[in-house]
Design an enzyme around this catalytic site. Structure first.
Site, PDB file in Angstrom:
ATOM      1  CG  ASN A 158      -4.747  16.440   1.657  1.00 18.93           C
ATOM      2  OD1 ASN A 158      -4.509  15.669   2.579  1.00 18.93           O
ATOM      3  ND2 ASN A 158      -5.968  16.610   1.178  1.00 18.93           N
ATOM      4  CB  THR A 196      -2.896  12.820   6.210  1.00 19.37           C
ATOM      5  OG1 THR A 196      -3.125  11.738   5.313  1.00 19.37           O
ATOM      6  CG2 THR A 196      -1.465  12.763   6.702  1.00 19.37           C
ATOM      7  CB  SER A 234      -5.721   4.590   2.382  1.00 16.64           C
ATOM      8  OG  SER A 234      -5.544   5.821   1.730  1.00 16.64           O
ATOM      9  CE  LYS A 278       4.759   7.764  -1.009  1.00 17.82           C
ATOM     10  NZ  LYS A 278       3.817   7.929   0.102  1.00 17.82           N
ATOM     11  CE  LYS A 316      -4.068   1.941   0.403  1.00 18.98           C
ATOM     12  NZ  LYS A 316      -3.579   3.057  -0.421  1.00 18.98           N
ATOM     13  CE  LYS A 369       3.439   6.553   7.440  1.00 22.91           C
ATOM     14  NZ  LYS A 369       3.152   7.537   6.358  1.00 22.91           N
TER      15      LYS A 369
END
Length: 419
Positions: A222, A191, A352, A107, A71, A95
């Site tokens: 954001n 976030t 997410s 990523k 992810k 994380k």
């Protein structure tokens, strides 16, 4: 010799080395934990508006699939390279493990200056990137999300491209989509809200009055904008913000809702106020209760760390603090409470995950449910980190990363090495 190089990857490797030493991980296990399972480099040719063809280089790194699919976000930026993408995938692994999600880290990105693309060219690049990635991604293999330079619209293009090749709508291939296309309520804000929630909790535990507390936000995308808005709603005065165009400073507190409206209309904070302009190089030196670095990696080095005048450092960005700065901050633990990035900004991947689950089930939650569950997971991980740091007498970053690395290592060990 490795294909991964550069200051961001070197920083991730150095951080892992610290944790591996702390956990006494045998040297013959370390490369298997650190090095990514898979890295893909692709060419993305697109037709330009003038009829010419330009080829952009794209990347996707999947760190590990031990605990579930990978992810991670996809960034479009001029700085993107394979080393940076690999480092971000590694951090995402720790994380996800820290907060208990069934994911490995990933990523992706494209090296591109978005200011040179029209909207039609951006759509073409987005679709071509996903088209080239189709053999390597999937709802149970690798799930993409937005990052710097990408947004809900880009995710909708990703999802549509993948779905066209599958012959059916596959909403669960990406997260961070518009709600109208299978996205979840609360994802856009997740976030920044998480950053503010954890910062608020720390302020309460330090007995700092929210009504008199101040905050400084470095980066107003954001993450930074929603963190600023949430802190503003909690009663804090946001006295300074910055982005790539400059900085604003008002000791009496900025009008954050108005600033967000301005940035939404104009694309940056530039032009909001001539009177409040401030040197962005000095933003980390401002005295405040909460400092939120919410932009790029490696912005807080040892010199900056020594001069920080905040009580709480809430890391909204990935990797904003260098290992040299960590050594400084470890000596200042009584002065600066560090909320490390892999916890502080984990709200995005948590929600997410909720979006992915809702898409798989085709059963969607109300926003209050999304936010309640996000905060519940963040609070649990925070408690584990603080307890580990206190018992082992280590820094918050070491504690958080140790928990994450231990979970990934345990998963690899129990599954064994195939074949």
């Amino acid at each position: 010799m490795s294909v991964y190089s550069g200051p961001v990857f070197d920083m991730a490797a150095e951080q892992f080395g610290v944790i591996a030493n702390h956990l006494s991980i045998p040297f013959d296990e370390r490369d298997r934990l650190l090095l990514p399972k898979r890295a893909v480099i692709i060419s993305c040719p697109i037709h330009r508006d003038d009829g010419s063809i330009t080829v952009f280089e794209g990347y996707r790194v999947q760190h590990h699939l031990t605990l579930g699919p990978t992810k991670g976000g996809t960034r479009f930026a001029p700085s993107v390279d394979i080393g940076e993408v690999a480092a971000l995938a590694i951090w995402m692994s720790w994380k996800c493990a820290l907060v208990g999600l069934p994911y490995g880290g990933a990523k992706g990105g494209v090296r591109v200056d978005l200011t040179t693309l029209s909207k039609r060219e951006l759509e073409g690049l987005s679709r071509r990137y996903m088209q080239e990635m189709i053999p390597f991604v999937g709802p149970h293999t690798d799930v993409m999300a937005p990052d710097m330079g990408t947004n809900e619209q880009v995710m909708a293009w990703f999802m549509d491209t993948y779905s066209m090749y599958q012959g059916r709508t596959v909403t669960e291939i990406v997260t961070g989509k518009p709600v109208s296309s299978g996205g979840t309520l609360g994802r856009r804000e997740a976030t920044g809200r998480g950053v503010a929630h954890i910062a608020k909790r720390v302020l309460n535990e330090l007995s700092i009055n929210l009504g008199t507390a101040t905050a400084v936000i470095q980066g107003f995308g954001n993450v930074g904008s929603y963190a600023a808005l949430e802190l503003h709603r909690f009663g804090l005065k946001v006295i300074a913000v910055s982005d790539h165009t400059g900085a604003l400073h008002d000791p009496s507190g900025l009008d954050i809702p108005a600033l967000i409206r301005h940035a939404g209309t104009h694309g940056s904070i530039a032009g909001f106020s001539n009177q409040l302009q401030f040197d962005p190089e000095q933003i980390f030196a401002l005295s405040c209760d909460v400092l939120v670095p919410a932009a790029m990696e490696r912005v807080i080095d040892a010199q900056v760390a020594a001069n920080l005048k905040c009580r709480v450092l809430a890391e909204g960005a990935n990797g904003p603090t260098t290992p040299d700065a960590d050594l400084v901050l470890e000596k200042r633990q009584d002065e600066v409470f560090v909320i490390p990035d892999i916890l502080c900004n984990a709200g995005g991947v948590i929600v997410s995950y909720f979006e992915w689950v809702q898409d798989l089930q085709q059963l969607f939650w109300e926003e209050e449910e999304v936010t309640r569950r996000e905060y519940q997971i963040l609070d649990r991980a925070f408690d584990q980190m603080v307890t580990r740091a206190r018992v082992d007498k280590i820094s918050h970053r070491t504690a958080a990363m140790a928990i994450g690395v231990e979970k990934v290592r345990a998963g690899k060990n129990i599954r064994g090495l195939f074949p």
